[in-house]
Design a protein around this motif. Structure first.
Motif, short mmCIF file in Angstrom:
data_model
loop_
_atom_site.label_atom_id
_atom_site.label_comp_id
_atom_site.label_asym_id
_atom_site.label_seq_id
_atom_site.Cartn_x
_atom_site.Cartn_y
_atom_site.Cartn_z
N THR A 1 -18.15 7.18 4.95
CA THR A 1 -17.33 7.90 4.10
C THR A 1 -17.65 7.93 2.60
O THR A 1 -17.94 6.77 2.04
N LEU A 2 -17.45 9.07 1.98
CA LEU A 2 -17.70 8.81 0.52
C LEU A 2 -16.43 8.82 0.08
O LEU A 2 -15.34 9.48 0.51
N LEU A 3 -16.16 8.28 -1.11
CA LEU A 3 -14.73 7.93 -1.73
C LEU A 3 -14.94 7.53 -3.35
O LEU A 3 -16.14 7.39 -3.81
N TYR A 4 -13.83 7.73 -3.87
CA TYR A 4 -13.75 7.34 -5.63
C TYR A 4 -13.05 6.13 -5.69
O TYR A 4 -11.94 6.04 -4.62
N ARG A 5 -13.45 4.98 -6.40
CA ARG A 5 -12.49 3.97 -6.56
C ARG A 5 -12.25 3.67 -8.01
O ARG A 5 -13.34 3.66 -8.41
N TRP B 1 -10.54 22.28 -3.84
CA TRP B 1 -11.88 22.08 -2.82
C TRP B 1 -11.28 21.61 -1.40
O TRP B 1 -11.79 22.23 -0.39
N THR B 2 -10.39 20.67 -1.51
CA THR B 2 -9.99 20.28 -0.43
C THR B 2 -8.92 19.26 -0.51
O THR B 2 -8.24 19.50 -1.44
N THR B 3 -8.35 18.78 0.51
CA THR B 3 -6.94 17.72 0.31
C THR B 3 -7.81 16.27 0.34
O THR B 3 -8.23 15.91 1.19
N TYR B 4 -7.18 15.72 -0.62
CA TYR B 4 -7.62 14.25 -0.92
C TYR B 4 -6.54 13.30 -0.42
O TYR B 4 -5.20 13.76 -0.74
N GLU B 5 -6.99 12.26 0.21
CA GLU B 5 -6.14 11.22 0.63
C GLU B 5 -6.34 10.38 -0.47
O GLU B 5 -7.42 9.63 -0.89
N ALA C 1 -9.69 7.43 -3.54
CA ALA C 1 -9.59 8.56 -3.41
C ALA C 1 -10.42 9.30 -2.48
O ALA C 1 -11.67 9.01 -2.54
N PHE C 2 -10.22 9.76 -1.14
CA PHE C 2 -11.13 10.22 -0.30
C PHE C 2 -11.14 11.62 -0.29
O PHE C 2 -10.00 12.47 -0.07
N PRO C 3 -12.31 12.17 -0.63
CA PRO C 3 -12.24 13.91 -0.64
C PRO C 3 -12.82 14.55 0.76
O PRO C 3 -13.35 15.38 0.53
N GLU D 1 0.76 -1.06 -0.01
CA GLU D 1 0.16 0.09 0.11
C GLU D 1 0.76 1.29 -0.07
O GLU D 1 1.81 1.11 0.65
N ILE D 2 0.29 2.43 -0.79
CA ILE D 2 0.97 3.58 -0.45
C ILE D 2 -0.25 4.60 -0.34
O ILE D 2 -1.19 4.47 -0.93
N VAL D 3 0.08 5.41 0.41
CA VAL D 3 -0.86 6.63 0.93
C VAL D 3 -0.19 8.08 0.54
O VAL D 3 0.79 8.20 0.82
N ALA D 4 -0.99 8.87 -0.24
CA ALA D 4 -0.25 10.26 -0.45
C ALA D 4 -1.52 11.40 -0.17
O ALA D 4 -2.86 11.07 -0.05
N SER D 5 -1.29 12.43 0.08
CA SER D 5 -2.15 13.48 0.37
C SER D 5 -1.77 14.61 -0.97
O SER D 5 -0.69 14.90 -1.00
#
Length: 167
Positions: free
Chosen positions: A102-106, A44-48, A64-66, A35-39
């Motif tokens: 939690t809303l997310l894009y996958r 509009w916001t910072t996405y994880e 992607a978590f908005p 796994e890799i996680v980026a900010s």
């Protein structure tokens, strides 16, 4: 910006390529074996961004978590908005995790090669950029439904208005 001229190879292991891509953009990130996680700072916001590599399946999944949490009383409207938004997408989809709101894009991508699987720079760029672009494009829809008092159809119409020129 990462490009073929300053990257040692054309392709790399999926998480290695994403790590190089994140580093080239100066995005804060952390990495484990799978796994890799980026900010990523958007308008509009910072996405994880969270990429998971499943070697046994040859699948790279990008989430992607908005930074949108949906309360129980707003879920029906958000589910309707998700359905309308997903009709507009060519890659990936939005969803709502029922346990946390939690809303997310996958988006998931098949990467051939088993243990020797490699991801090209152009594929990494497509996966990451499409996730961020779609989150940016549709963030207002969810905000209009959650906080703006708009119906999902009104929110989608308002968010997709094409503006011309600059103020």
């Amino acid at each position: 910006m990462l490009n073929q001229a300053n990257h040692d190879t054309d392709d790399a292991a999926p998480l290695d390529m994403l790590e190089a891509y994140f580093a080239a953009h100066g995005w804060e990130h952390s990495r484990s074996d799978e796994e890799i996680v980026a900010s990523v700072k958007g308008s509009w916001t910072t996405y994880e961004l969270r990429a998971l590599w499943r070697e046994e399946d040859g699948v790279l999944q990008l989430l992607a978590f908005p930074d949108i949490k949906v309360t129980d009383d707003r879920r029906a409207g958000v589910y309707e908005a998700i359905g309308l938004v997903n009709e507009q997408l060519w890659l990936g989809h939005f969803e709502l995790w029922s346990s946390s709101g939690t809303l997310l894009y996958r988006h998931a991508a098949l990467v051939d090669g088993g243990e020797e699987a490699e991801l090209s720079l152009s594929a990494a760029e497509l996966i990451v950029d499409s996730a961020v672009d779609e989150c940016e494009r549709f963030y207002p829809v969810f905000q209009f439904v959650l906080w703006g008092g708009k119906s999902p159809k009104e929110a989608l119409a308002a968010a997709l208005i094409e503006t011309q020129g600059e103020a």
